[in-house]
Structures are given as structure tokens and as C-alpha cells.
Motif scaffolding. Structure first.
Motif, PDB file in Angstrom:
ATOM      1  N   LYS A 102      39.535  43.377  30.301  1.00 31.45           N
ATOM      2  CA  LYS A 102      38.846  43.214  31.566  1.00 31.45           C
ATOM      3  C   LYS A 102      37.440  43.788  30.882  1.00 31.45           C
ATOM      4  O   LYS A 102      37.626  44.497  29.939  1.00 31.45           O
ATOM      5  CB  LYS A 102      39.143  44.272  32.653  1.00 31.45           C
TER       6      LYS A 102
ATOM      7  N   CYS B  72      27.682  46.694  35.492  1.00 32.25           N
ATOM      8  CA  CYS B  72      28.151  45.633  36.357  1.00 32.25           C
ATOM      9  C   CYS B  72      29.627  45.567  35.461  1.00 32.25           C
ATOM     10  O   CYS B  72      29.902  45.833  34.565  1.00 32.25           O
ATOM     11  CB  CYS B  72      27.217  44.386  36.185  1.00 32.25           C
TER      12      CYS B  72
ATOM     13  N   ASN C  92      33.174  42.586  35.411  1.00 30.74           N
ATOM     14  CA  ASN C  92      33.773  41.316  35.665  1.00 30.74           C
ATOM     15  C   ASN C  92      34.916  41.377  36.646  1.00 30.74           C
ATOM     16  O   ASN C  92      35.114  42.565  37.134  1.00 30.74           O
ATOM     17  CB  ASN C  92      34.251  40.347  34.560  1.00 30.74           C
ATOM     18  N   GLU C  93      35.338  40.232  37.573  1.00 25.93           N
ATOM     19  CA  GLU C  93      36.080  40.343  38.416  1.00 25.93           C
ATOM     20  C   GLU C  93      37.567  40.852  38.632  1.00 25.93           C
ATOM     21  O   GLU C  93      38.379  41.442  39.213  1.00 25.93           O
ATOM     22  CB  GLU C  93      36.344  39.240  39.263  1.00 25.93           C
TER      23      GLU C  93
ATOM     24  N   LYS D  46      39.328  48.490  41.034  1.00 30.54           N
ATOM     25  CA  LYS D  46      38.484  49.379  41.659  1.00 30.54           C
ATOM     26  C   LYS D  46      38.489  50.853  40.819  1.00 30.54           C
ATOM     27  O   LYS D  46      37.670  51.513  40.868  1.00 30.54           O
ATOM     28  CB  LYS D  46      38.689  49.518  42.939  1.00 30.54           C
TER      29      LYS D  46
END
Length: 268
Positions: free
Chosen positions: A115, A135, A137-138, A142
């Protein structure tokens, strides 16, 4: 389960500022950090990182194999040289890149299955007064993002989640902008020396003046122009200096420097 929670690829100033600041703030333990840097002179590199308990390696492979979170803090031109090593990263790992101008999609293509979080920060994070933008990535969970955010919250005066399209502007304004403030402090001190003050005293006064101005702007939340006008009396000494700065393109030179920095980021 990885042997170390925090890894660092690149033992230079930025990586050290982030991790040493986090250790000072008490959010991570030095013994949880493993760092590699094949380039730096071994004795000075190791002494710096071992001062807070980090494990030092010359081989990037050991960091890539053993750390859960990996701070990628190398020069952009080094990325092609370590691409093969980065490709070995796995889905249980998260890369935190502080490399200027390297976008998420480029980092994703280099970092195997890991990730990716992109961060921009300045070196004042080493004393808890940096400014950071993040920022991700998807694929970043969380929970992992919150843990990374907590790390930077502890070492910065301001931390924002920023859309990636704003990163080059943020890099120019804050990441590089801190250098331009140091240049201003140096120039102010030179002027004090010209006026007869000692070098040490002139530097002290210049730094305190900048610190005081920054605190006034932060605490009063007044526009900088309003604060400037408050010390600029009609026909006074300050106005004479303001006129000279305007004639010499003071504000324009700062704007152009930051724009040039942003453009350089966009062309890495």
C-alpha cells in the motif's frame, strides 16, 4: 509479523528528521526503527541513527524484508536503482513516500504489492514544528492511515489531508519554502553585521524577529498585509524599507521562486 514496525530507506536529513522527531515526541520507540543507506559515510550515518536506538543496515533488502511501515526517503534519481528491491514489497506492508514529485501511480508501480501513502513535510518536524500533507491510495486501511497520521501529528505544527493535485504546490510552499526563510534570516543578519552588530547577535535578533512575526500571524489570524501595516507608519523608517523592497521586486522574487520550485516538482 514483521520484526520492525518502522523501516527507513534513505538515512539522510529528511528521514532522520521525521524519525528522530517521532522518537522525541514519544510516539515511536527507537528500537522499533530499522534504517538502510548504502551511500552515506558509515560512521557518521550510524552514529546519528544509533543515537536514538535505531538499527542501522547498509543493505536495503533487510529493511524491505523486516519492516511493516517503510519510509521511502531517497532522492528521486535513486528510485530506478532500487526498483528491483522495492518490487519485493508485500500486501501487509505500507510505503510512506516523502519524495518530491513522485505521484501515487508511479509509486504503486514500483512498490510491489505494498500500500502507498504520499507525504510532504519539511525538516522542522525534527523539533515538532513542521508542516505536513498526506494522501493515500485506496488500498491503505483506515487503521494504518490513522497510525501514520498520528506519527506526523506528533512531529508537526500542522498536518492536512490534501488531494494529490495540491502536492506540488505544497512542496514548493512548505517543503522547499523553509529554505527561503533561512535565506531571509541570513540576509537580515548580514544587514545587522553591516550596521555594526556582532554576527552572533545579529543572527539571534533576525531569527527571533522571524519567529515573532510567524507567531503573530498564527495567533492573531490576521492577514499578513494587516500586520505589516500595523508597523508601517506614514513617512516612517519601515515605509522607507518597504519602498526599497518593492523597487527590488521582493514579493515577486518570492512568488517566482515558489513557482519555479513547483514546476521542478512537476518535471521529475
Amino acid at each position: 509479523m514483521r520484526a520492525f514496525k518502522w523501516g527507513v530507506l534513505g538515512g539522510g536529513q529528511m528521514g532522520y528528521a521525521i524519525k528522530s522527531g517521532a522518537v522525541k515526541a514519544g510516539v515511536i520507540r527507537g528500537s522499533d526503527v530499522i534504517v538502510s543507506d548504502p551511500v552515506f559515510e558509515k560512521e557518521s550515518y550510524e552514529a546519528k541513527w544509533k543515537s536514538f536506538g535505531a538499527k542501522c543496515k547498509e543493505d536495503n533488502k533487510e529493511v524491505i524484508e523486516n519492516a511493516k511501515f517503510i519510509l521511502l526517503s531517497v532522492k528521486p534519481q535513486i528510485l530506478p536503482e532500487i526498483a528491483n528491491e522495492l518490487s519485493k514489497l508485500q500486501e501487509d506492508q505500507t510505503v510512506i513516500s516523502v519524495i518530491a514529485g513522485q505521484k501515487l501511480d508511479k509509486l504503486e508501480s514500483l512498490c510491489g504489492k505494498a500500500k502507498v501513502v504520499r507525504v510532504m513535510v519539511n525538516t522542522a518536524c525534527s523539533i515538532g514544528h513542521g508542516a505536513a500533507a498526506l494522501c493515500a491510495n485506496e488500498a491503505v486501511t483506515k487503521e494504518d492511515f490513522q497510525e501514520i497520521q498520528e506519527l506526523f501529528n506528533a512531529t508537526n505544527g500542522a498536518v492536512d489531508i490534501l488531494p494529490e493535485k495540491g502536492f506540488d504546490a505544497f512542496t514548493a510552499l512548505s517543503g522547499s519554502g523553509i529554505a527561503y526563510v533561512y535565506m531571509m534570516a541570513e540576509a537580515m543578519a548580514d544587514a545587522g553585521v553591516h550596521g555594526g552588530l556582532s554576527r552572533d547577535y545579529a543572527t539571534k535578533v533576525a531569527v527571533q524577529t522571524i519567529l515573532g512575526a510567524a507567531q503573530m500571524a498564527a495567533q492573531t489570524e490576521k492577514h499578513p498585509a494587516v500586520l505589516k501595516d500595523a508597523v508601517t507608519s506614514p513617512g516612517g523608517c519601515t515605509m522607507a524599507g518597504v519602498r526599497t523592497l518593492e523597487k527590488l521586486g521582493y514579493r515577486s522574487s518570492i512568488i517566482e521562486a515558489i513557482i519555479a520550485t513547483q514546476e521542478r516538482c512537476q518535471n521529475f
